[in-house]
Every structure is written in structure tokens, then in C-alpha cells.
Motif scaffolding. Sequence first.
Motif, PDB file in Angstrom:
ATOM      1  N   PHE A 180       4.276  26.330  -6.839  1.00 25.04           N
ATOM      2  CA  PHE A 180       3.501  25.986  -8.072  1.00 25.04           C
ATOM      3  C   PHE A 180       3.486  26.896  -9.136  1.00 25.04           C
ATOM      4  CE2 PHE A 180       1.352  22.718  -5.579  1.00 25.04           C
ATOM      5  CZ  PHE A 180       0.950  21.820  -6.037  1.00 25.04           C
ATOM      6  N   SER A 181       4.006  28.379  -8.667  1.00 22.41           N
ATOM      7  CA  SER A 181       3.985  29.338  -9.900  1.00 22.41           C
ATOM      8  C   SER A 181       5.290  28.865 -10.454  1.00 22.41           C
ATOM      9  CB  SER A 181       4.187  30.632  -9.172  1.00 22.41           C
ATOM     10  OG  SER A 181       3.470  31.053  -8.318  1.00 22.41           O
ATOM     11  N   ASN A 182       6.326  28.450  -9.831  1.00 20.50           N
ATOM     12  CA  ASN A 182       7.526  27.939 -10.476  1.00 20.50           C
ATOM     13  C   ASN A 182       7.412  26.745 -11.367  1.00 20.50           C
ATOM     14  OD1 ASN A 182       9.692  29.733 -10.185  1.00 20.50           O
ATOM     15  ND2 ASN A 182      10.714  28.601  -8.524  1.00 20.50           N
ATOM     16  N   LEU A 183       6.512  25.782 -10.746  1.00 17.91           N
ATOM     17  CA  LEU A 183       6.251  24.513 -11.709  1.00 17.91           C
ATOM     18  C   LEU A 183       5.610  24.880 -13.054  1.00 17.91           C
ATOM     19  CD1 LEU A 183       5.181  21.172 -10.639  1.00 17.91           C
ATOM     20  CD2 LEU A 183       3.638  22.507 -11.767  1.00 17.91           C
ATOM     21  N   SER A 184       4.631  25.668 -12.913  1.00 11.77           N
ATOM     22  CA  SER A 184       3.956  26.032 -13.956  1.00 11.77           C
ATOM     23  C   SER A 184       4.914  26.754 -15.114  1.00 11.77           C
ATOM     24  CB  SER A 184       2.534  27.023 -13.874  1.00 11.77           C
ATOM     25  OG  SER A 184       2.885  28.185 -13.448  1.00 11.77           O
ATOM     26  N   THR A 185       5.619  27.716 -14.688  1.00  5.27           N
ATOM     27  CA  THR A 185       6.378  28.574 -15.621  1.00  5.27           C
ATOM     28  C   THR A 185       7.528  27.626 -16.243  1.00  5.27           C
ATOM     29  OG1 THR A 185       7.760  29.114 -13.719  1.00  5.27           O
ATOM     30  CG2 THR A 185       6.242  30.476 -14.406  1.00  5.27           C
ATOM     31  N   ALA A 186       8.246  26.807 -15.377  1.00  5.71           N
ATOM     32  CA  ALA A 186       9.128  25.845 -15.896  1.00  5.71           C
ATOM     33  C   ALA A 186       8.471  24.912 -17.108  1.00  5.71           C
ATOM     34  CB  ALA A 186       9.655  24.977 -14.823  1.00  5.71           C
ATOM     35  N   TYR A 187       7.270  24.423 -16.563  1.00  6.41           N
ATOM     36  CA  TYR A 187       6.634  23.573 -17.673  1.00  6.41           C
ATOM     37  C   TYR A 187       6.499  24.224 -18.814  1.00  6.41           C
ATOM     38  CZ  TYR A 187       3.141  20.719 -19.817  1.00  6.41           C
ATOM     39  OH  TYR A 187       2.392  19.795 -20.790  1.00  6.41           O
ATOM     40  N   ASN A 188       5.939  25.512 -18.864  1.00  2.32           N
ATOM     41  CA  ASN A 188       5.846  26.263 -20.066  1.00  2.32           C
ATOM     42  C   ASN A 188       6.730  26.625 -20.782  1.00  2.32           C
ATOM     43  OD1 ASN A 188       2.831  26.875 -20.519  1.00  2.32           O
ATOM     44  ND2 ASN A 188       2.901  27.784 -18.558  1.00  2.32           N
ATOM     45  N   LEU A 189       8.108  26.514 -20.132  1.00  2.00           N
ATOM     46  CA  LEU A 189       9.284  26.916 -20.997  1.00  2.00           C
ATOM     47  C   LEU A 189       9.613  25.693 -21.544  1.00  2.00           C
ATOM     48  CD1 LEU A 189      11.452  29.358 -18.521  1.00  2.00           C
ATOM     49  CD2 LEU A 189      10.495  30.009 -20.604  1.00  2.00           C
ATOM     50  N   VAL A 190       9.705  24.533 -21.289  1.00  5.40           N
ATOM     51  CA  VAL A 190      10.156  23.206 -21.728  1.00  5.40           C
ATOM     52  C   VAL A 190       9.111  22.832 -22.562  1.00  5.40           C
ATOM     53  CG1 VAL A 190      10.861  21.018 -21.052  1.00  5.40           C
ATOM     54  CG2 VAL A 190      11.252  23.129 -19.696  1.00  5.40           C
ATOM     55  N   VAL A 191       7.937  22.935 -22.689  1.00  7.72           N
ATOM     56  CA  VAL A 191       6.826  22.139 -23.419  1.00  7.72           C
ATOM     57  C   VAL A 191       6.819  22.724 -24.844  1.00  7.72           C
ATOM     58  CG1 VAL A 191       4.793  23.632 -23.167  1.00  7.72           C
ATOM     59  CG2 VAL A 191       4.473  21.084 -23.455  1.00  7.72           C
ATOM     60  N   VAL A 192       7.333  24.003 -25.264  1.00 14.84           N
ATOM     61  CA  VAL A 192       7.633  24.224 -26.328  1.00 14.84           C
ATOM     62  C   VAL A 192       8.525  23.542 -27.453  1.00 14.84           C
ATOM     63  CG1 VAL A 192       9.212  25.999 -26.090  1.00 14.84           C
ATOM     64  CG2 VAL A 192       7.606  26.576 -27.778  1.00 14.84           C
ATOM     65  N   ASN A 193       9.358  22.865 -26.853  1.00 15.68           N
ATOM     66  CA  ASN A 193      10.169  22.036 -27.742  1.00 15.68           C
ATOM     67  C   ASN A 193       9.339  20.956 -28.409  1.00 15.68           C
ATOM     68  OD1 ASN A 193      12.551  23.586 -27.532  1.00 15.68           O
ATOM     69  ND2 ASN A 193      12.688  22.572 -25.324  1.00 15.68           N
ATOM     70  N   VAL A 194       8.663  20.297 -27.556  1.00 14.97           N
ATOM     71  CA  VAL A 194       7.618  19.009 -27.920  1.00 14.97           C
ATOM     72  C   VAL A 194       6.709  19.829 -29.019  1.00 14.97           C
ATOM     73  CG1 VAL A 194       6.042  17.236 -27.289  1.00 14.97           C
ATOM     74  CG2 VAL A 194       8.144  17.882 -25.894  1.00 14.97           C
ATOM     75  N   VAL A 195       5.931  20.814 -28.467  1.00 13.77           N
ATOM     76  CA  VAL A 195       4.982  21.525 -29.329  1.00 13.77           C
ATOM     77  C   VAL A 195       5.472  21.972 -30.767  1.00 13.77           C
ATOM     78  CG1 VAL A 195       3.292  23.432 -29.755  1.00 13.77           C
ATOM     79  CG2 VAL A 195       3.605  22.074 -27.424  1.00 13.77           C
ATOM     80  N   GLY A 196       6.745  22.649 -30.692  1.00 19.50           N
ATOM     81  CA  GLY A 196       7.465  23.211 -31.970  1.00 19.50           C
ATOM     82  C   GLY A 196       7.275  21.937 -33.061  1.00 19.50           C
ATOM     83  N   ALA A 197       7.842  20.806 -32.439  1.00 21.89           N
ATOM     84  CA  ALA A 197       8.088  19.609 -33.323  1.00 21.89           C
ATOM     85  C   ALA A 197       6.791  19.142 -34.230  1.00 21.89           C
ATOM     86  CB  ALA A 197       8.812  18.367 -32.766  1.00 21.89           C
ATOM     87  N   LEU A 198       5.655  19.186 -33.168  1.00 28.79           N
ATOM     88  CA  LEU A 198       4.253  18.468 -33.709  1.00 28.79           C
ATOM     89  C   LEU A 198       3.928  19.797 -34.521  1.00 28.79           C
ATOM     90  CD1 LEU A 198       2.811  17.592 -30.252  1.00 28.79           C
ATOM     91  CD2 LEU A 198       3.521  16.214 -32.565  1.00 28.79           C
ATOM     92  N   LEU A 199       4.292  21.333 -34.423  1.00 29.22           N
ATOM     93  CA  LEU A 199       3.499  21.986 -35.238  1.00 29.22           C
ATOM     94  C   LEU A 199       4.291  22.231 -36.597  1.00 29.22           C
ATOM     95  CD1 LEU A 199       2.433  24.927 -32.936  1.00 29.22           C
ATOM     96  CD2 LEU A 199       1.046  23.397 -34.018  1.00 29.22           C
ATOM     97  N   GLN A 200       5.593  21.928 -36.581  1.00 33.01           N
ATOM     98  CA  GLN A 200       6.418  22.020 -37.819  1.00 33.01           C
ATOM     99  C   GLN A 200       6.050  21.020 -38.769  1.00 33.01           C
ATOM    100  OE1 GLN A 200      10.551  21.593 -37.099  1.00 33.01           O
ATOM    101  NE2 GLN A 200      11.184  22.032 -39.224  1.00 33.01           N
TER     102      GLN A 200
END
Length: 163
Positions: A19-39
Amino acid sequence: YTSSLAAHVPMRNTIIAGFSNLSTAYNLVVVNVVGALLQGQFCVGNSCSSLVPLAASASLAGAIAGQLVFGWVGDVIGRGAALQLTLALSILGALASAFAIPITSDPSSVFIFLATARFILGVGVGGVYPLSATIAAESSGTGDRGRNAALVFSMQGVANLAV
């Protein structure tokens, strides 16, 4: 009773590491979606086109630092304590990212705040990788070691699907 608890420790450690690996991988990938929204919300035209990749890559830079530092930290203070520290950094960075706000009158300064928070998150994420694999492997018997390490790292794929 004590021996039955001891039998469950390897699986508990593998689940925690997974679960530590799951949460860290999710946090690394989700920024791409969030970046587009924030831009779309904070940038006018291409006014902050260079800041969006900065926010996205800050977590990767932090992950490199975390990987280099937390293997050694785990040897010094113990792997369990070091994993707790990396998870605390990950949670702090993720919460700060979630509440990112512009730090100056320029709305695009939200990306500077986000890059700082994502770097902290990245240090935690980077530390989780060597520690989770080591904890899963060291707490497993010789017959289960490979399977448990594979289970821990397969959670990265689950995180990518979750995004």
C-alpha cells in the motif's frame, strides 16, 4: 498464540509495503491530470507554460533525492522507522499539494507552491521504494521472498490504473 502472531508479521509487512507503493505511484502519476486542470484555471494563454512541467518534475527530483538518502537512513534508524518517516513526508507533501494556492498576486505562482509541495512528496516517495522492497523481502521466508517483492511492486500498476 505468540507463534500465530509471528506467522502473520511477514504478510502484514508485505501489505503495508504494498500500500505504500500504491500511494506513492498514484501521487507520482496524478500530477499530470492535475497540472492540466490547474493550467486551465490559473494560466492565461501560455503565461505559465514553463511552470507546469516544473510542478510535475519536482516530485521526480525529490524521488531521486529520497532514494539516495533513505536507504542509508533505514540502515541508521531502522527500516520501519524510516518507512514511517517517508510516509509522513509523502502525506505532508500530498496534503500541501491538495491545498495549493497562489503565493503571490500572480495566479500562476500556484505552480511554485505546488512544485515545493511536490518535491517534499517526492522525497517521501523516493524513500518508500527501497524501504518497502527491503522490508517485504527481509520479513519473508526464503520461499515467499520473490512473490512478496513482486506483490509490493505490482501495486504501482494498480495505482496507474486508479488515475
